[in-house]
Design a protein around this motif. Structure first.
Motif, short mmCIF file in Angstrom:
data_model
loop_
_atom_site.label_atom_id
_atom_site.label_comp_id
_atom_site.label_asym_id
_atom_site.label_seq_id
_atom_site.Cartn_x
_atom_site.Cartn_y
_atom_site.Cartn_z
N ALA A 1 26.28 73.59 128.22
CA ALA A 1 25.21 73.42 129.34
C ALA A 1 24.11 73.78 129.92
O ALA A 1 23.01 74.05 129.57
CB ALA A 1 25.00 71.82 129.27
N LEU B 1 15.50 71.61 128.26
CA LEU B 1 16.64 71.09 128.26
C LEU B 1 17.72 72.38 129.61
O LEU B 1 18.58 71.97 130.32
CB LEU B 1 17.53 70.61 127.99
CG LEU B 1 17.11 69.28 127.34
CD1 LEU B 1 18.07 68.45 125.99
CD2 LEU B 1 17.05 68.00 128.43
N THR C 1 19.48 65.50 128.04
CA THR C 1 20.42 66.22 128.50
C THR C 1 20.97 66.77 127.01
O THR C 1 20.59 65.72 126.33
CB THR C 1 22.10 65.82 129.08
OG1 THR C 1 22.59 64.28 128.13
CG2 THR C 1 22.18 64.74 130.53
#
Length: 254
Positions: A63, A155, A15
Motif C-alpha cells: 500500500a 490512496l 484504504t
C-alpha cells in the motif's frame, strides 16, 4: 448493478484493502461480466483443474509503494484465472522476471495467489479490471472502470512518485485517471511513446509531483517481434524505480 456502482464504491473506500473488497464485487459492465464468467467456466484445457478467479482483478503490491505499474486489462486465462495482475501468462513472465532482476520482486515467476511472490516498493494494477473479449475493452468500459484506478492512485498519493504505463491504451486511460486523482495533466495530453516521460504536478499546489513513464506493452506480440526487448523494459523500469527512490540491486545489461 448500474454503472454508478464504481463511482460510489470507489469513493467510499478509505484504504486499498477496502478498495479491493468493493472492486471484486463490481458487475457494472455486462459484456465484461459475461465474458470473464464464461471463460472461467469453459477454461482452457491446460488449466482444466483450476478454479478460475473469474472476477475483477485488483491491484497487487504494498500500500505504501512509491512506484505504480499499470497495463491494459487481465488476460482471460492469465489474471482472470489466477486473480493477480500479470500472473499466469507470458506478459507476466517477462514483467516479474525483470522486476526480480532489478531487486523489486522476491522471485522471478508469478503463477498464482499462493506462490509467495512479494513486490518491494512497487504496485501493479490496470485501468480495466475485467478480462475483455479479444483483449479489447470498449471506450465506455474503459471509462466506467477508470474510477478504480483513479482512487487507487489517490490512496497512494503520499508515497507514489513514479507510474509506468504499459501500452498506448493504458496511457490513454492512465492520464485521465491521474487527473481525476488530483494531478494536473497538460493539454493537449502528452502523446504515448516508449521511453516518453511526463511529470505531473499536484493540481492544488500541495503534495508531490509524479512522473509518468511510457513503455511498450509486455505482450507476446511485442516481445516476439522485437518491438519490446527485455533490455528496453529493464531500462524503463530502472529509470522509474530510481525516480521513485527505490534501490535497483540487479540492473543487468542494457
Amino acid at each position: 448493478m448500474s454503472t454508478d456502482y464504481p463511482v460510489q464504491a470507489a469513493a467510499e473506500a478509505s484504504t486499498l484493502t477496502e478498495l479491493k473488497t468493493r472492486l471484486v464485487r463490481c458487475r457494472a459492465c455486462p459484456r465484461l461480466v459475461a465474458w470473464r464468467e464464461e471463460t472461467a467456466l469453459a477454461k482452457r484445457p491446460a488449466f482444466a483443474d483450476w478454479e478460475y478467479w473469474g472476477r475483477p482483478v485488483p491491484g497487487f503490491g504494498p500500500a505504501d509503494a512509491t512506484m505504480l505499474i499499470t497495463g491494459l486489462a487481465p488476460a482471460a486465462h492469465g489474471a482472470n484465472r489466477t486473480g493477480r495482475m500479470f500472473t499466469g501468462d507470458r506478459a507476466g513472465d517477462l514483467l516479474y522476471a525483470t522486476l526480480y532482476e532489478l531487486g523489486l520482486a522476491s522471485q522471478a515467476t508469478a503463477t498464482g495467489l499462493d506462490d509467495g511472490l512479494e513486490l518491494y516498493g512497487v504496485r501493479v494494477t490496470a485501468p480495466v479490471h475485467c478480462a475483455p473479449p479479444a483483449n479489447r475493452p470498449t471506450t465506455r468500459e474503459r471509462d466506467t472502470c477508470r474510477v478504480w484506478l483513479a482512487r487507487e492512485a489517490q490512496l497512494m498519493q503520499t508515497t507514489m512518485r513514479s507510474v509506468v504505463v504499459l501500452g498506448a491504451f493504458g496511457w490513454q486511460a492512465a492520464l485521465p485517471a491521474m487527473q481525476d486523482a488530483g494531478w494536473s495533466v497538460s493539454r493537449p495530453r502528452p502523446a504515448f511513446g516508449h521511453g516518453v516521460r511526463t511529470t505531473l504536478a499536484p493540481a492544488g499546489g500541495a503534495g508531490a509531483e509524479v512522473t509518468v513513464f511510457g513503455c511498450y506493452h509486455v505482450s507476446q506480440r511485442n516481445v516476439f517481434t522485437g518491438r519490446l526487448t527485455p533490455a528496453m523494459l529493464r531500462r524503463v523500469l530502472a529509470e522509474a524505480a530510481h525516480n521513485a527512490g527505490l534501490r535497483v540491486e540487479r540492473p543487468g545489461p542494457g
